[in-house]
Write a protein that holds these residues in place. Structure first.
Motif, PDB file in Angstrom:
ATOM      1  N   LEU A 426       0.823  -1.203   0.000  1.00 20.06           N
ATOM      2  CA  LEU A 426       0.000   0.000   0.000  1.00 20.06           C
ATOM      3  C   LEU A 426       0.860   1.257   0.000  1.00 20.06           C
ATOM      4  CD1 LEU A 426      -2.876  -0.915   2.492  1.00 20.06           C
ATOM      5  CD2 LEU A 426      -2.855  -1.079   0.000  1.00 20.06           C
ATOM      6  N   ALA A 427       2.013   1.193   0.643  1.00 25.48           N
ATOM      7  CA  ALA A 427       2.888   2.370   0.705  1.00 25.48           C
ATOM      8  C   ALA A 427       3.360   2.784  -0.681  1.00 25.48           C
ATOM      9  CB  ALA A 427       4.078   2.083   1.620  1.00 25.48           C
ATOM     10  N   SER A 430       0.319   3.960  -2.863  1.00 24.27           N
ATOM     11  CA  SER A 430      -0.117   5.289  -2.444  1.00 24.27           C
ATOM     12  C   SER A 430       0.852   6.351  -2.920  1.00 24.27           C
ATOM     13  CB  SER A 430      -0.251   5.333  -0.916  1.00 24.27           C
ATOM     14  OG  SER A 430      -1.271   4.481  -0.462  1.00 24.27           O
ATOM     15  N   ARG A 435      -2.886   8.633  -3.834  1.00 18.07           N
ATOM     16  CA  ARG A 435      -4.135   8.322  -3.127  1.00 18.07           C
ATOM     17  C   ARG A 435      -3.831   7.607  -1.809  1.00 18.07           C
ATOM     18  NH1 ARG A 435      -9.043   8.162  -6.085  1.00 18.07           N
ATOM     19  NH2 ARG A 435      -8.840   8.629  -8.304  1.00 18.07           N
ATOM     20  N   ASP A 436      -4.573   7.953  -0.793  1.00 10.07           N
ATOM     21  CA  ASP A 436      -4.499   7.232   0.469  1.00 10.07           C
ATOM     22  C   ASP A 436      -5.358   5.977   0.340  1.00 10.07           C
ATOM     23  OD1 ASP A 436      -4.505   6.235   3.002  1.00 10.07           O
ATOM     24  OD2 ASP A 436      -5.190   8.070   3.984  1.00 10.07           O
ATOM     25  N   LEU A 437      -4.718   4.834   0.369  1.00  2.00           N
ATOM     26  CA  LEU A 437      -5.429   3.578   0.107  1.00  2.00           C
ATOM     27  C   LEU A 437      -5.859   2.863   1.376  1.00  2.00           C
ATOM     28  CD1 LEU A 437      -3.253   2.215  -2.840  1.00  2.00           C
ATOM     29  CD2 LEU A 437      -5.450   3.400  -2.959  1.00  2.00           C
ATOM     30  N   ALA A 438      -5.731   3.522   2.524  1.00  2.00           N
ATOM     31  CA  ALA A 438      -6.078   2.854   3.778  1.00  2.00           C
ATOM     32  C   ALA A 438      -7.555   2.493   3.814  1.00  2.00           C
ATOM     33  CB  ALA A 438      -5.712   3.747   4.965  1.00  2.00           C
ATOM     34  N   GLU A 439      -8.419   3.409   3.410  1.00  6.76           N
ATOM     35  CA  GLU A 439      -9.856   3.143   3.443  1.00  6.76           C
ATOM     36  C   GLU A 439     -10.236   2.090   2.410  1.00  6.76           C
ATOM     37  OE1 GLU A 439     -13.534   2.927   4.744  1.00  6.76           O
ATOM     38  OE2 GLU A 439     -11.960   4.131   5.698  1.00  6.76           O
ATOM     39  N   TRP A 440      -9.635   2.204   1.234  1.00  8.41           N
ATOM     40  CA  TRP A 440      -9.883   1.194   0.198  1.00  8.41           C
ATOM     41  C   TRP A 440      -9.482  -0.186   0.713  1.00  8.41           C
ATOM     42  CZ3 TRP A 440      -6.678  -2.308  -2.155  1.00  8.41           C
ATOM     43  CH2 TRP A 440      -7.217  -2.997  -3.250  1.00  8.41           C
ATOM     44  N   SER A 441      -8.328  -0.278   1.376  1.00 14.32           N
ATOM     45  CA  SER A 441      -7.876  -1.561   1.896  1.00 14.32           C
ATOM     46  C   SER A 441      -8.845  -2.108   2.930  1.00 14.32           C
ATOM     47  CB  SER A 441      -6.477  -1.408   2.511  1.00 14.32           C
ATOM     48  OG  SER A 441      -6.071  -2.604   3.132  1.00 14.32           O
TER      49      SER A 441
END
Length: 825
Positions: A426-427, A430, A435-441
């Motif tokens: 993800l790092a 992103s 894009r911040d992919l934390a929510e998607w993950s």
């Protein structure tokens, strides 16, 4: 062996205390052709540093003869799975001299004797943790190291490993092959293949990189090794990944070996990929089979980077390699080979696997919680592969293809020859996409279950809400009478209900283009349209999505199985995409046997058999469709004797086969097994067929057909053999189990229900997990009640978690059958 099931916690502690520097493994396989010799000498020399005085090496074998630590022989402390090491220094050299066992289950070093010429063939298969069946090691993926293999084998054999051979020394009747050291890799992807294999060579060059290519198979299968086609896909794939990954192929050579009695489709050992021999077609094969093989070749090739170069720390992140490989296999097939409809097959077949798995009570997040090796073994499933691939397809669209591949390239550069977790991937994605992919993950990788999307008036509703980017296609009839897309709209869905203003059309297709992972429902108008005109939908991806929607509705009890069967009879003969056709034919047969009450089965079996037999006769000679319908006839004839006289006459040569139909060994055995299951074929018929096809696959097929006969004494023999005959190979066990349950013979198998549940504990305790899984799943009773399985689950709360998972999943399949039958009635 209570210590054989390694846990995540204990292996994490071991890797924190131990750093492996190097392995040398010496194997003596010179007596392999002597089947009276159960094992082989294996010597491991491992160098490592330690911050603890005590640890263990993993080994499952016949005997440990000696253990030497830093030049001093010490007493052997071995429990059958672990070799305890004590008195370690900071820097250590440990030598283990042992005897390992040849395998007949496909786990470890498998030994096979070809009945055609008596030749012996060996190959290894380790994932997730069976390298320890061949040499002593630290059996966990994050403890990477270089490996140097030296193998002694009969003179004249092909002996291959992950790296090229440096030298070969002949001594009498044996030859010792010394291989170059590997780059740092995990134990589970080391590999050895040895035997009188047939070999074909080629070469691939790109820029300054030159890669030797090899294809190997048993000598008796050499006529079926279509090397030109296989090399073509291989080179196309290497070109595709060179263009997109930006990291040169790192493993030197690239051998691909087709091996017998294989438990998997293939395995991504770097530089030495192994495949099931089922991909070497002894007779006719459809375009769907060739496409499936190409997809597997490209899937394994993607692993050279995703999984081999960069490896997950532990099996929780198995998806980091398998989801990527599944996605890349379809993408490369569609864009780099002749199989440009690869996404159609993915949407209609691979995702069907994911949908099935994701609706079980044992569903799990793509990023799973894997506490031990038994759990890891069962996690090679539709969620880890196909759901993960579907989600990655969405992610590539979400961040943009350029950013997605830029992230992959950065991932390889930053973590080459190392180990990673979800956060590492993800790092880089992103960073490259912004894009911040934390929510998607959290929404897609760390949750379970799936959404069902449908129209409700002027809204699109979804169960189990998630963020989706979906396409909606609006189809109408053109002047030629075909259903074509007139309009396409992309929408973002996030909530349970999304208000929309959309045009009306005879057919409105949600998730058109297959942009997201979700079940979709057809609205009543669209269902009526496809029920009359599904064959008029021109686009194969749209047809595949429609068939998928129909099948999911059947499985959920919302569409009567008989309506699905009517559409299958009406439209399958006109289906031009072989992948869609094979799925529809398989689903129709499954629907009859699982989703219809007994009162409706007899009539529908006859209708279906007559339909597929008529299509066999009317299909274009020598076409994919003709072969697919002939195979479907074999499946249908196993539960209905209406066409038995025709099949017997053709098989015995008393009447000609349909014009153009290749009556090859595989099709002949399929028909004979069907006839055996209904009591039509005689033992003499089956013996004659075996005499004409006395090959490995012929013997397996004969065993299956003999076990399929509808006689009480045959079922008793098959049952006893499956549970007690430990000499059966993995393939032969499958044949016996399949034969036991073949045909309309529930009255013959029902008496074994109680014995099945009584035997589960002993099966799990005494058989390897691969063999135990086959027995537990294959012999599960398919009756009309959940009482026996519920009783077992209630009275065995402390049974191993992996065993309970298998039983719970089989219970859920049966419960669905019963629900759908009840809904039909």
């Amino acid at each position: 062996m209570p210590s054989a099931n390694l846990t995540r916690a204990e292996t994490a502690a071991r890797s924190a205390a131990i750093t492996v520097a190097d392995y040398r493994v010496d194997l003596d396989l010179s007596e392999a052709p002597n089947l009276d010799q159960p094992g082989f000498a294996t010597k491991t020399t491992v160098e490592f540093t330690a911050s603890t005085p005590d640890t263990w090496l993993d080994f499952i074998g016949i005997d440990v003869r000696s253990v030497t630590i830093n030049g001093e022989e010490v007493p052997v402390d071995y429990d059958g799975a672990r070799i305890r090491l004590a008195g370690l220094s900071e820097n250590n050299i440990v030598v283990i001299d042992a005897i390992a066992a040849y395998s007949r289950s496909g786990e470890g070093l498998h030994r096979f004797t070809d009945p055609v010429d008596g030749a012996t063939y060996l190959y290894t298969q380790y994932e997730p943790a069976d390298a320890r069946r061949v040499f002593a090691c630290f059996e966990q993926p994050e403890m990477k190291a270089p490996f140097t293999f030296s193998v002694t084998a009969p003179k004249g054999w092909q002996v291959v490993s992950n790296r090229a051979a440096l030298s070969a020394t002949v001594t009498g009747d044996t030859e010792t092959v010394d291989f170059a050291p590997t780059l740092p890799i995990s134990t589970y992807i080391t590999a050895i293949v040895a035997g009188p294999y047939h070999r074909v060579e080629s070469h691939w060059t790109r820029d300054d990189l030159s890669v030797d290519l090899g294809l190997l198979c048993r000598a008796s299968l050499a006529p079926y090794l279509d090397a030109d086609a296989l090399f073509s896909v291989t080179k196309n794939g290497l070109d595709f990944f060179a263009d997109n990954f930006g990291f040169p192929y790192p493993w030197g050579k690239y051998d691909q070996v087709f091996v017998p009695e294989y438990n998997l489709g293939a395995m991504e050992n770097p530089g030495l990929v192994t495949f099931t021999e089922a991909y070497l077609f002894r007779g006719a094969a459809t375009a769907a089979q060739y496409e499936g093989r190409a997809n597997t070749i490209l899937h394994e090739m993607a692993h050279m980077w995703f999984g081999d170069l960069v490896t997950m720390v532990w099996w929780d992140d198995l998806w980091l390699k398998e989801s990527f490989a599944d996605y890349m296999g379809a993408l490369a097939a569609a864009e780099a080979t002749e199989f440009t409809d690869a996404w159609v097959s993915f949407a209609n077949r691979r995702k069907a696997w994911a949908y099935l798995q994701d609706q079980l009570p044992t569903t799990h997040p793509i990023v799973a919680d894997i506490v031990d090796l038994e759990a890891a073994k069962l996690n090679f499933d539709g969620i880890t592969y196909a759901k993960g691939a579907s989600v990655l397809k969405q992610l590539a669209a979400y961040v943009g293809r350029d950013a997605f591949f830029a992230g992959a390239r950065r991932y390889f550069q930053e973590h080459a020859y190392g180990n990673t977790t979800l956060a590492d991937l993800l790092a880089v994605l992103s960073a490259e996409s912004g894009r911040d992919l934390a929510e998607w993950s959290r929404a897609w990788l760390e949750t379970t279950g799936m959404s069902t999307i449908s129209f409700d008036g002027n809204a699109i509703v979804q169960t189990n809400p998630r963020p989706h980017r979906i396409g909606v296609g609006f189809y109408d009839f053109d002047d030629a009478g075909d259903l074509v897309r007139r309009e396409f709209v992309e929408l973002d869905l996030a909530d349970e209900r999304t208000a929309v203003t959309l045009p009306s059309a005879p057919l409105r297709l949600l998730n058109d283009g297959d942009l997201t992972y979700a079940k979709v429902r057809l609205d009543p108008t669209s269902l009526a349209t496809v029920e009359d005109s599904l064959d008029k939908v021109v686009d194969p991806l749209a047809r595949g999505l429609i068939w998928s929607a129909l099948w999911n509705a059947v499985r959920d009890g919302e569409l009567a199985a008989t309506r699905y069967l009517a559409m299958a009879r009406a439209f399958a003969p006109a289906e031009s995409n072989p992948g869609i056709l094979s799925s529809v034919l398989a689903n129709a047969s499954y629907a009859i046997e699982h989703y219809l009450p007994e009162s409706a089965q007899v009539e529908e079996r006859t209708r279906w058999l007559e339909s597929v037999w008529a299509a066999t006769l009317s299909a274009e000679p020598a076409s994919d469709a003709q072969l697919a319908f002939a195979r479907a006839t074999g499946v249908a004839a196993a539960v209905d004797t209406r066409r038995a006289s025709d099949l017997v006459a053709i098989l015995r040569g008393e009447q000609p086969a349909p014009t153009g139909l290749p009556l090859d060994p595989d099709l002949r055995w399929l028909w004979w097994t069907a006839l055996a299951a209904t009591g039509v074929a005689t033992t003499a018929d089956l013996a004659d067929e075996l005499a004409n096809d006395d090959t490995a696959s012929g013997r397996t097929a004969h065993l299956r057909a003999m076990a399929a006969r509808p006689l009480a004494e045959v079922k008793e023999q098959a049952w006893t053999s499956a549970l007690t005959d430990t000499s059966l190979t993995n393939d032969h066990l499958d044949a016996v189990i399949t034969g036991f349950g073949a045909g309309p013979t529930r009255t013959l198998t029902a008496p074994y229900d109680a014995a099945y549940f009584a035997a589960l504990g002993e099966i799990w305790d005494t058989r390897s997990i691969e063999i135990a899984r086959r027995i537990v799943v294959g012999l599960f009773p398919r009756g009309e009640s959940l009482t026996d399985v519920d009783t077992w689950l209630a009275t065995n709360p402390d049974a191993p978690a992996a065993l309970r998972r298998l039983v719970v999943e089989q219970r859920d399949h049966l419960a669905r059958d019963l629900r759908v039958r009840a809904a039909y009635q």
